[in-house]
Motif scaffolding. Sequence first.
Motif, PDB file in Angstrom:
ATOM      1  N   VAL A 157       0.847  -1.194   0.000  1.00  0.00           N
ATOM      2  CA  VAL A 157       0.000   0.000   0.000  1.00  0.00           C
ATOM      3  C   VAL A 157       0.889   1.254   0.000  1.00  0.00           C
ATOM      4  N   ILE A 158       1.925   1.234   0.837  1.00  0.00           N
ATOM      5  CA  ILE A 158       2.809   2.414   0.923  1.00  0.00           C
ATOM      6  C   ILE A 158       3.457   2.678  -0.441  1.00  0.00           C
ATOM      7  N   ALA A 159       3.812   1.623  -1.144  1.00  0.00           N
ATOM      8  CA  ALA A 159       4.457   1.795  -2.459  1.00  0.00           C
ATOM      9  C   ALA A 159       3.515   2.458  -3.459  1.00  0.00           C
ATOM     10  N   GLU A 160       2.204   2.407  -3.196  1.00  0.00           N
ATOM     11  CA  GLU A 160       1.241   3.032  -4.110  1.00  0.00           C
ATOM     12  C   GLU A 160       1.013   4.514  -3.812  1.00  0.00           C
ATOM     13  N   ALA A 161       1.458   4.988  -2.660  1.00  0.00           N
ATOM     14  CA  ALA A 161       1.197   6.393  -2.288  1.00  0.00           C
ATOM     15  C   ALA A 161       1.853   7.329  -3.294  1.00  0.00           C
ATOM     16  N   ASP A 162       1.150   8.418  -3.650  1.00  0.00           N
ATOM     17  CA  ASP A 162       1.786   9.381  -4.565  1.00  0.00           C
ATOM     18  C   ASP A 162       2.447  10.536  -3.818  1.00  0.00           C
ATOM     19  N   VAL A 163       1.948  10.835  -2.600  1.00  0.00           N
ATOM     20  CA  VAL A 163       2.609  11.855  -1.776  1.00  0.00           C
ATOM     21  C   VAL A 163       2.756  11.290  -0.360  1.00  0.00           C
ATOM     22  N   VAL A 164       3.977  11.283   0.143  1.00  0.00           N
ATOM     23  CA  VAL A 164       4.232  10.789   1.498  1.00  0.00           C
ATOM     24  C   VAL A 164       4.767  11.940   2.338  1.00  0.00           C
ATOM     25  N   VAL A 165       4.098  12.226   3.457  1.00  0.00           N
ATOM     26  CA  VAL A 165       4.618  13.226   4.390  1.00  0.00           C
ATOM     27  C   VAL A 165       5.363  12.460   5.477  1.00  0.00           C
ATOM     28  N   ALA A 166       6.676  12.585   5.504  1.00  0.00           N
ATOM     29  CA  ALA A 166       7.488  11.866   6.502  1.00  0.00           C
ATOM     30  C   ALA A 166       7.923  12.866   7.561  1.00  0.00           C
ATOM     31  N   VAL A 167       7.487  12.645   8.797  1.00  0.00           N
ATOM     32  CA  VAL A 167       7.691  13.638   9.859  1.00  0.00           C
ATOM     33  C   VAL A 167       8.644  13.088  10.923  1.00  0.00           C
ATOM     34  N   ALA A 192       7.802   4.639  -7.630  1.00  0.00           N
ATOM     35  CA  ALA A 192       8.451   5.610  -8.521  1.00  0.00           C
ATOM     36  C   ALA A 192       7.660   6.909  -8.543  1.00  0.00           C
ATOM     37  N   GLU A 193       8.372   8.018  -8.622  1.00  0.00           N
ATOM     38  CA  GLU A 193       7.793   9.362  -8.767  1.00  0.00           C
ATOM     39  C   GLU A 193       6.999   9.825  -7.538  1.00  0.00           C
ATOM     40  N   THR A 194       7.188   9.178  -6.413  1.00  0.00           N
ATOM     41  CA  THR A 194       6.530   9.658  -5.194  1.00  0.00           C
ATOM     42  C   THR A 194       7.073  11.041  -4.834  1.00  0.00           C
ATOM     43  N   THR A 195       6.183  11.915  -4.394  1.00  0.00           N
ATOM     44  CA  THR A 195       6.661  13.171  -3.805  1.00  0.00           C
ATOM     45  C   THR A 195       6.795  12.947  -2.301  1.00  0.00           C
TER      46      THR A 195
END
Length: 594
Positions: free
Chosen positions: A291-301, A318-321
């Motif tokens: 599921v995480i690999a499908e995310a298009d934007v990840v906010v890592a805090v 690929a291409e994750t922001t």
Amino acid sequence: MSSPNVPSPAPGRTLPRALAHALARHSTHAFGLMGNGNAHFIDELPAAGISLTQVRHEAATVASADAYTRISGRLAIATATYGAGFTNTLTALAEAAQARTPMLVVVGDAPTTGARPWDVDQEMLAAAMGVRTITLALDDLDATVDRAVASAQRSRRPIVLAIPYDLVTAEIIEPEPLGIDLNDPEVIRSLAAATLPAAARAATRGEPRPRTAATPAELAEALTALGRAERPLVLAGRGAWISGAGPELDALAERLGAPTASTALARGIFSDARYDLGVTGGFGQESAMAVIAEADVVVAVGASLNQFTMRFGELLGAETTLIRVDSDQVAPPRTVHPVKQVLLRGDAKEVLRMLLAELPGRRASGADWRERLTGLEPGGALRRRADGLAEHPDGRCADGRLDPRAVAARLAELLPEDRHVTSDGGHFIGWANMFWPVDSPERMIMVGTAYQTIGLGLATVAGVAAAAPDSTVVVTTGDGGALMSLADLETAVRTAGSCVIVVWNDAAYGAEVHLYGAMGLAEPPMLIPETDFAALARSFGATGVRVDSLADLDALREWSASGARGTILLDCRVSRSVVAPYQREVQRANGLEV
Ligand SMILES: Cc1ncc(C[n+]2csc(CCOP(=O)(O)OP(=O)(O)O)c2C)c(N)n1
């Protein structure tokens, strides 16, 4: 000039006495082992109101203080003598420094008149680990201690306070009376403000001071990416917990309709378990990682995104922001697919508040990605763990030893709910992380992972017990790590009101077997003779249980039922035939075909 409230200076105060009193303004707990260099200091602690917990190896002075601070957020003191006492602390000190634990280490040191034949350069040793030393003198003790505390807290690192040996009974030079009441909070505040830099002075006046270096352009870029995100995800690390950003993280995930995930050190930070994918990396579930690999934007805090969290570069698609919120100038993580990092430098809580203030309201319900994901509910497909019972119905592997997954799953049902878990390092670390839920991040500490050391697990118990006296301390350790810190099994039994020690006894340095054994190196140096930890525990006055079957774990149920008091050690004879999923990733990263 003097006022009736000013305590007259005690004539002839010695350096250790003044030091203990200066420290008592910042800390109530010390963990120590006595020698020439710190005997007088230890002797002064009770009168100053600092409680001392004795430990049996100096590594435990620091490891316990480190654990205490990680759990309570309050400053702890470790104390050891000069030379050998100090060098015995070094591995634990390196761990505390790498893990960014603010704490104080009071040690003896060479005399001001010059080194004796047995003295080593302690300042250089500490410096090599990024730890600052302040050598105490006979004047300005209060100010020196205040400076050390401020420095530890600002740098989030241990600070060493060194007592030169010729000063261990010397009288300090008392400051001239100021004619003001130093116990008056107003006076304390104004004095503190007077010596602080401008920004800190503003803070003491209650004025907000900026805690972010993110530029408006960077914030705008992040907000645009979040506004367009179709599959946003919020990932939290320990930095978010330290910043106290839990509520903002919950709000952000809610606003974005984002599922959540955390690093191992931030497990339990999100309050809504329904949408939480658990730990990222090798401790996580394969389906959750997909599921995480499908995310298009990840906010890592507040997450350092190390190789384990990142699954050796495979975590993100690929291409994750990747929107990083971090107080440090962090470089983009190493990834196998290209990702675009937008860094928002600053305090996690503050930066998240800035984002929340600008983000539009929640989208229409039902359209959220997290609602669309199926199987996220507790017990759903994304959270279910393979406990090994499908392959080994009675929990026993072909070699007659237990499947550690089955043991971990059964322990999850039996361990007291109000618990603080402290983990040593080794192959076994996956089991607690995968099977034992955590209510909040500080309830599971891993002392050893920052510096990649083993052998500090038992050494932390006194600190955990002091920080959370009403909770059950659960230690998870390998047989190798337990033997390395065996001296402080005595401390654990003596200091913890309620303690469960789980030894994953595979008669080996399992992590080595699963890497170097798998590479074809000779196994004998990786093996440990069968050790009867249950008998060792009994010799220290604890309950010791040898666990050869899942039914043997019922002893824990009985121990809990009779009040969960004292220490019970579960010597779990586990099989080396079960390799943890995260270890498989390590094997693959080392070129092994598995
Ligand atoms: C102080 C120290 N010495 C050696 C190592 C190398 N090392 C990493 S894991 C490991 C094996 C740990 O064995 P054990 O505690 O029995 O746990 P297991 O791996 O068997 O689960 C070793 C020796 C280390 N990390 N730290």
